[in-house]
Design a protein around this motif. Sequence first.
Motif, mmCIF file in Angstrom:
data_model
loop_
_atom_site.group_PDB
_atom_site.id
_atom_site.type_symbol
_atom_site.label_atom_id
_atom_site.label_comp_id
_atom_site.label_asym_id
_atom_site.label_seq_id
_atom_site.Cartn_x
_atom_site.Cartn_y
_atom_site.Cartn_z
ATOM 1 N N LEU A 1 0.826 -1.205 0.000
ATOM 2 C CA LEU A 1 0.000 0.000 0.000
ATOM 3 C C LEU A 1 0.860 1.254 0.000
ATOM 4 O O LEU A 1 0.571 2.215 -0.725
ATOM 5 N N ALA A 2 1.936 1.257 0.788
ATOM 6 C CA ALA A 2 2.831 2.421 0.830
ATOM 7 C C ALA A 2 3.482 2.653 -0.535
ATOM 8 O O ALA A 2 3.599 3.804 -0.981
ATOM 9 N N GLN B 1 -0.990 13.723 -1.354
ATOM 10 C CA GLN B 1 -1.273 12.867 -0.195
ATOM 11 C C GLN B 1 -0.498 11.545 -0.235
ATOM 12 O O GLN B 1 -1.079 10.481 -0.038
ATOM 13 N N PRO B 2 0.823 11.578 -0.490
ATOM 14 C CA PRO B 2 1.551 10.300 -0.512
ATOM 15 C C PRO B 2 1.508 9.634 0.857
ATOM 16 O O PRO B 2 1.462 10.309 1.887
ATOM 17 N N ARG C 1 1.536 6.430 7.655
ATOM 18 C CA ARG C 1 0.226 6.891 7.186
ATOM 19 C C ARG C 1 -0.645 5.708 6.743
ATOM 20 O O ARG C 1 -1.855 5.705 6.954
ATOM 21 N N VAL C 2 -0.042 4.717 6.119
ATOM 22 C CA VAL C 2 -0.779 3.505 5.732
ATOM 23 C C VAL C 2 -1.344 2.836 6.981
ATOM 24 O O VAL C 2 -2.510 2.423 7.001
ATOM 25 N N ALA D 1 -5.567 1.162 11.495
ATOM 26 C CA ALA D 1 -5.966 1.642 12.824
ATOM 27 C C ALA D 1 -7.468 1.875 12.934
ATOM 28 O O ALA D 1 -8.041 1.689 13.987
ATOM 29 N N GLU D 2 -8.100 2.300 11.844
ATOM 30 C CA GLU D 2 -9.537 2.580 11.890
ATOM 31 C C GLU D 2 -10.339 1.286 11.967
ATOM 32 O O GLU D 2 -10.040 0.351 11.266
#
Length: 186
Positions: free
Chosen positions: A22-23, A40-41, A46-47, A53-54
């Motif tokens: 994904l990254a 928004q890389p 961030r991945v 996490a959500e």
Amino acid sequence: MMLFREGELSVRPLAEEDAALLAAWLSDPRVLEFYEGRDQPHDLDRVQKHFYAEDSGIVRNIVSYGNRPIGYIQYYEIDGEERELYGYAGSQENIFGMDQFIGEPDYWNRGIGTMLIRAMAKYLLGEMKADRIVMDPQTWNTRALRVYEKCGFVRKKLLPRHERHEGAYRDCWLIELDGRNEKTVT
């Protein structure tokens, strides 16, 4: 565990070891132009926050072609706020949303996106008992809209300034696949 397989195409649940994929995909400007935005890389941190996490009821999956992971697809039941915005407030129907991207540009323009949308629609209508499937692509994304319409989705409603993309709010189309129509998935 496989969600489904259609020929060379397969979809399986997202796993922890998929974070690097994904990254990589979400730091490629060619992919970001259409998904998330080039401003928004995603790095691994961030991945992790965005995809792991959500706990929002989103079912996250990896798409493979042959044995190679090439993309991502997610689906979810739309909630009260989305139902109202999309014009389904008060409906008791089973309505699912989905989002996806092919993260390997070498696999673009080969019909794989069409196969993916048809296969996921078939899965949601059959296994998840969806009455409708909706998406909200940006109006300028004509390539994606062509694929979705080829798969039976129809434009239902313009959503002005619906999604922030590359520093500006963009118009989107609410598109729908009505699963109650037996000729829906083509």
